[in-house]
Design an enzyme around this catalytic site. Structure first.
Site, PDB file in Angstrom:
ATOM      1  N   LYS B  86      53.374  30.306  53.534  1.00 38.79           N
ATOM      2  CA  LYS B  86      52.681  31.219  54.466  1.00 38.79           C
ATOM      3  C   LYS B  86      51.247  30.759  54.708  1.00 38.79           C
ATOM      4  O   LYS B  86      50.764  30.757  55.835  1.00 38.79           O
ATOM      5  CB  LYS B  86      52.639  32.643  53.904  1.00 38.79           C
ATOM      6  CG  LYS B  86      53.963  33.326  53.829  1.00 38.79           C
ATOM      7  CD  LYS B  86      53.819  34.768  53.358  1.00 38.79           C
ATOM      8  CE  LYS B  86      53.246  34.914  51.959  1.00 38.79           C
ATOM      9  NZ  LYS B  86      54.010  34.258  50.889  1.00 38.79           N
ATOM     10  N   CYS B 182      50.955  50.387  46.611  1.00 34.32           N
ATOM     11  CA  CYS B 182      51.222  49.194  45.781  1.00 34.32           C
ATOM     12  C   CYS B 182      50.415  49.119  44.492  1.00 34.32           C
ATOM     13  O   CYS B 182      50.880  48.531  43.526  1.00 34.32           O
ATOM     14  CB  CYS B 182      51.071  47.909  46.597  1.00 34.32           C
ATOM     15  SG  CYS B 182      49.419  47.447  47.050  1.00 34.32           S
ATOM     16  N   MET B 183      49.231  49.718  44.434  1.00 34.13           N
ATOM     17  CA  MET B 183      48.391  49.498  43.254  1.00 34.13           C
ATOM     18  C   MET B 183      47.992  50.750  42.496  1.00 34.13           C
ATOM     19  O   MET B 183      47.375  50.663  41.446  1.00 34.13           O
ATOM     20  CB  MET B 183      47.083  48.815  43.671  1.00 34.13           C
ATOM     21  CG  MET B 183      47.240  47.460  44.287  1.00 34.13           C
ATOM     22  SD  MET B 183      48.362  46.408  43.401  1.00 34.13           S
ATOM     23  CE  MET B 183      47.776  46.588  41.745  1.00 34.13           C
ATOM     24  N   MET B 375      54.907  44.980  41.623  1.00 34.74           N
ATOM     25  CA  MET B 375      55.488  46.206  42.168  1.00 34.74           C
ATOM     26  C   MET B 375      56.618  46.790  41.333  1.00 34.74           C
ATOM     27  O   MET B 375      56.863  47.987  41.386  1.00 34.74           O
ATOM     28  CB  MET B 375      55.940  45.968  43.601  1.00 34.74           C
ATOM     29  CG  MET B 375      54.811  45.574  44.522  1.00 34.74           C
ATOM     30  SD  MET B 375      53.336  46.575  44.283  1.00 34.74           S
ATOM     31  CE  MET B 375      52.074  45.374  44.619  1.00 34.74           C
ATOM     32  N   GLY B 412      49.083  42.910  45.427  1.00 36.91           N
ATOM     33  CA  GLY B 412      49.897  42.454  46.548  1.00 36.91           C
ATOM     34  C   GLY B 412      49.131  42.193  47.821  1.00 36.91           C
ATOM     35  O   GLY B 412      49.614  41.515  48.712  1.00 36.91           O
ATOM     36  N   GLN B 413      47.923  42.746  47.931  1.00 37.13           N
ATOM     37  CA  GLN B 413      47.176  42.616  49.186  1.00 37.13           C
ATOM     38  C   GLN B 413      45.862  41.867  48.934  1.00 37.13           C
ATOM     39  O   GLN B 413      45.309  41.925  47.846  1.00 37.13           O
ATOM     40  CB  GLN B 413      46.877  43.991  49.777  1.00 37.13           C
ATOM     41  CG  GLN B 413      48.132  44.776  50.099  1.00 37.13           C
ATOM     42  CD  GLN B 413      47.838  46.006  50.933  1.00 37.13           C
ATOM     43  OE1 GLN B 413      47.694  45.915  52.139  1.00 37.13           O
ATOM     44  NE2 GLN B 413      47.719  47.151  50.305  1.00 37.13           N
TER      45      GLN B 413
END
Lengths: 142, 846
Positions: B86, B182-183, B375, B412-413
């Site tokens: 990516k 997510c967190m 996650m 995740g971000q």
């Protein structure tokens, strides 16, 4: 395809709009004309591309895409079957692409005789391509 | 960018071309490679990757106002020149041909109409209608009538400005980031256990640890660059081993010395079993426990974060409660003694020898262990508990806060840490770990923000899932979503999301670069500048803050989230936003707009800007569209004001470096003191705050200064059953997640042709015997149905994910197959984070 058509239509409409200054335009997500609360059409059956001579890269540092299927390829703790063709020592297939020098260095830049263990999982950077059109055209140029 | 760097890149490129010459590159490719090699007008500059929380640095090549190439940044300690697939295609993410370029409003006959079609409008008209709706909602419902849903992909100043606008400007705590999804569980456990958010260790642990344990993380796909560092250690260090725990087999198992598939939810048992093993074998570090740890237990039977009238909430004795109470070591030992090897193996279905091998590894005082999770552990109805149970193991052994011994929560971000957590864009938070419910914390914020006392609302706002429920229930009427695609990423889309968005009483605004399904479900769409089109800052999972300069301009009339928030704030006077009573406390603000009070206030606007202000070390000049528009260096002003929270607040240890420093370096890990970053927190010798806060601590010793007595909490929590389990009709577990080639809902990656072709569709990965039982072959057309929704797709029984019998996996990147329609909106009752990893489904032929 439907989405591409829509985009074509959309750009046509935009063109017309710019001259007539009417401002309505349909806005479609990647679902195309299918509403969020509806069910999209079925996924077509896909096949991996097989391309002689490889798939063109966009710029120098882009990892080339894999021009063949990899369904039978295995990379595990004990084997990496990519390297049985692409490795320095075990080239089974004559025209298999050899990894560039960048792959024969440690994280700190020390030279190695073998592919860096940090690059052991080839699929982190390289992936096969399915025969399918882009969902949306991309205007990137190099 | 130094010239030497450019030369280096050139030589690398030549080498790469030479090695592959005649083997794969066509002649045109070679010609082009040569051309661009000679091309001196490409400007290279560093920029962090737009995707996951790893925080790789890339070099972006710009020519003629467009990004023409990207490559791994060799000077970055995170990725040392490497990217994942990516990252190598970042160059294309801004150039999907369906970029939005003007604001769009649903209209009929020239007027706003909820049922109308989107029409192009001006920014003025967009903010007119938005302000009209927001003011009406504020008047009718007060501050709880409006909400802003932001993102762990916001830049630090996007999030900071949003927090200031909502919490100080509109006095509403209805501000939450998608990072809630997510967190939040990781945050909850950090605060309960250590009193300060974010990991104590750093990515350097990947080179220091002997063994790695993945708890609900598929790093091979989700954090490929960190995975490559882990793989490097595993394959080069004598005695190194990798243990992987998951509810299905995935790519990370390819490296596993000990791969374990457990029954969903029984990770709670496994972690307690390991603690039990350590205690039974007297392997624990007595001195560490005595000096540095308090033992607590948490109240149980806490429900599943569903609506209060849901039978499961009614039944729960302590729905939503998280109170801790003291526990003796003996009582703790007794509590975990239930989780024997036999009991745990029977319920988790993990073979006993595998469980024991894992327990022995943790219990070995000579093995340095890094536990990693994402996650699988956070998106869990007992996520805070589960995070805590893993800390328990590390605390029992004293394996924490030193090189290689590291419980490590991955993000995740790209700025889940830097923005959502550190800036505090949660419904309960203020910057630098402060919270709205504490008067002292509010007072600090009010002082720094130059507000009258009691401006900030003490009431915790609506969290991500609650916002959707409140829209549906018409308690919140205006909703603004920035920098995320919640209609695809949120849970229970059909029942709890879409109805609120399309409710005629509500006005929904979505800011996005692309027409996502969120955008097309909204009433007003604001075209948004992304990534390299603005000056930005992200904070990654190892506390590393990284800046970038604006590389190119955004298309059409697109504007950044920051610009949008600051411009919208011009639409409110303090009288409208605060009421006359509060304004009377600071009469000098009378008649002023929120923009004047919050941004053009002599503080945020104190750094001037003119063309040429933003330069790199080679003298290249960069644009800054926001600064130019507002007439001051907004990003710098906001960041410097934000830094004051780190030093003037009651929570020490968050210090970041001055703004200008970050434009020169490849990021720094906070706390940064005298220009020096911190790799391991809480240990004297590594963390300057230890000695500062407790001069008695000796070199090499630990002081958990986030808690008043300097001790961390070991928190016992038992196994409790999941919110729903497969039954006769819905006979399968559904687990959702990502794939390597796409990021989140695919807004960016679906528009990169190579990434789309790599993984074009979200398929359902299932066990061959489950497929056979239903008369399905590989590639068969199926319908996945839950009590809440359905999708159609094809079966994959030979793919990268290999679920055990009884579980299926579907990724969520595919807008055409919204798998989250099937999910239940059950959350961890403490963190309010949705469980995306387990709900019930059935599969039938389509």
């Amino acid at each position: 395809m439907k989405i591409l058509l829509n985009i074509l239509l959309l750009s046509l409409v935009t063109l017309i709009l710019q001259t007539t200054s009417v401002l309505a335009e349909p806005v479609y997500s990647l679902r195309g004309i299918v509403d969020v609360n509806e069910t999209s059409e079925m996924v077509p059956n896909r096949r991996s591309m097989a391309v002689d001579g490889g798939i063109e890269v966009n710029y120098e540092d882009q990892p080339p895409m894999i021009p063949h299927g990899i369904d039978k390829t295995r990379i595990t703790l004990n084997e990496n079957s990519c390297l049985s063709c692409h490795g320095k020592a075990y080239s089974k297939i004559e025209n298999a692409v050899r990894p560039p020098k960048s792959h024969y260095r440690t994280r700190d830049g020390r030279k190695l005789n073998q592919i860096s263990t940090g690059r052991y999982f080839c699929t982190q950077c390289h992936a096969p391509q399915a025969y399918t059109k882009p969902l949306v055209e991309n205007s990137f140029t190099n | 960018m130094k010239l030497s760097r450019r030369d280096f890149i050139k030589s690398q490129a030549i080498a790469a071309a030479a090695t592959t010459a005649g083997l794969s590159l066509s002649t045109t490719q070679l010609a082009r490679a040569k051309d661009s090699d000679d091309d001196e007008d490409i400007r290279w500059d560093k920029i962090p990757c737009r995707f996951c929380g790893t925080g790789c640095s890339v070099l972006a090549g710009t020519r003629g106002g467009r990004i023409v190439a990207t490559q791994g940044d060799p000077d970055s300690d995170v990725n040392k020149g490497l990217n994942c697939i990516k990252g190598y295609f970042l160059s294309k993410i801004m150039y999907g041909e369906d970029r939005l370029t003007t604001p769009l409003l649903r209209k009929t006959d020239g007027k706003y109409d909820k049922e109308g079609e989107f029409e192009q409008i001006s920014w003025d008209e967009a903010f007119d209608i938005m302000a009209e709706k927001w003011k009406a909602a504020l008047k009718e419902k007060g501050p709880s009538g409006v909400g802003l849903f932001g993102s762990g992909q916001w830049t630090i100043w996007d999030g900071y400005a949003a927090s200031k606008f909502m919490k100080a400007g509109l006095r509403s705590n209805n501000l939450d980031p998608n990072a809630r999804h997510c967190m939040a569980s990781a945050v909850g456990a950090f605060m309960r256990g250590f009193g300060i958010d974010e990991p104590m260790g750093s990515y350097d642990d990947l080179e220091h640890a002997d063994a790695f344990v993945l708890w609900g993380s598929n790093m091979a796909e989700m954090h490929p660059i960190l995975w490559s560092r882990l793989v490097d250690t595993r394959l080069t260090r004598e005695g190194s081993e990798v243990h992987v725990l998951s509810t299905y087999t995935h790519r990370s198992f390819e490296l596993a010395d000990n791969g374990m598939i457990f029954e969903p939810q029984t990770d709670l048992m496994i972690a307690n079993y390991i603690a039990n093993y350590i205690i039974q074998n007297k392997a624990y570090d007595k001195k560490f426990l005595k000096d540095h740890v308090n033992i607590k237990k948490t109240v149980t039977d806490i429900g599943y974060g569903l609506r209060p009238d849901h039978p499961l909430e009614v039944k729960a004795k302590n729905s939503g409660k998280g109170k801790l109470s003291n526990m003796s070591f003996d009582d703790y030992a007794k509590a975990v003694s239930k989780y024997t090897l036999e009991y745990t193996s029977e319920h988790s279905k993990v073979p006993a020898d595998k469980l024991e091998r894992l327990a022995k590894l943790y219990a070995d005082p000579n093995k340095k262990i890094m536990s990693l999770w994402t996650m699988g552990m956070n998106q869990h109805t007992r996520g805070v508990w589960m995070n805590g149970l893993v800390y328990n193991i590390h605390l029992l052994m004293g394996k924490i806060s030193e090189p290689g011994n590291s419980p490590f929560s991955l993000t995740g971000q790209p700025s889940a840490c830097g923005t959502a957590r550190e800036v505090g864009t949660f419904a309960h938070r203020l910057p630098a770990d402060l919270v709205v419910k504490k008067p002292k914390h509010r007072a600090v914020a009010e002082k720094i923000w130059k507000l009258p006392a009691d401006t900030i609302n003490p009431k915790v706002g609506y969290h991500a899932v609650l916002m959707q429920r409140m829209l549906k229930d018409e308690k919140m009427n205006c909703y603004w979503q920035q920098c995320n695609n919640n209609m695809q990423a949120g849970p229970n889309v059909n029942e709890e999301m879409l109805p609120g968005w399309r409710n005629p009483k509500n006005f929904i605004t979505v800011s996005d670069p692309y027409p996502t399904i969120s955008a097309v479900s909204a009433d007003l769409i604001l075209p948004t500048a992304m990534w390299a089109e603005k000056e930005g800052a992200f904070g990654n999972a190892e506390r590393r803050t990284q800046f970038w300069r604006q590389q190119v301009s955004a298309p059409g009339e697109s504007q950044s989230d920051l610009w949008q928030i600051m411009e919208f704030s011009k639409r409110f006077t303090v009288e409208e936003a605060w009421g006359a009573e509060l304004v009377a406390k600071m009469p000098e603000y009378k008649g002023k707009t929120l923009y004047q009070v919050l941004f053009k206030n002599g503080q945020v606007d104190k750094f001037s800007y003119k063309d040429g202000t933003v330069k790199d070390q080679d003298g290249n000049i960069y644009q800054n569209d926001e600064a130019k528009h507002f007439g001051f260096y907004a990003q710098k002003g906001l960041f410097e004001e934000y830094r004051r929270f780190q030093t003037e607040g009651p929570k020490p240890g968050h210090d970041q470096a001055p703004f200008d420093t970050y434009h020169k370096v490849r990021g720094l890990r906070w706390p940064v003191v005298n220009g020096k970053e911190t790799l391991w927190r809480y240990r004297e010798g590594y963390d300057p705050f230890v000695k500062k806060l407790n001069p008695k601590v000796k070199k090499g010793d630990v002081y958990f200064y986030g808690k008043p007595d300097g001790k961390a909490n070991l928190i016992f929590a038992p196994y409790e059953p999941p919110h729903e389990s497969p039954n006769e009709e819905y006979d399968l577990w559904l687990c959702t997640g990502r794939v390597l080639e796409h990021w989140h809902t695919g807004t960016m990656t679906n528009r990169v042709p190579e990434l789309h072709k790599a993984v074009p569709d979200a398929l359902v990965y299932m066990n061959p015997s489950d497929a056979r039982k239903r008369g399905l072959r590989n590639g068969a057309k199926v319908k996945l149905i839950s009590p809440r929704g359905e999708i159609t797709t094809r079966v994959n029984v030979r793919g990268r994910n290999k679920p055990p019998k009884g579980l299926v996996f579907v990724p969520f990147f595919d807008a055409r197959r919204i798998i989250n329609k099937l999910l239940i909106d059950a959350t961890d009752p403490l963190s309010k984070e949705t469980d995306y990893k387990k709900c019930v489904v059935k599969i039938v032929k389509a």
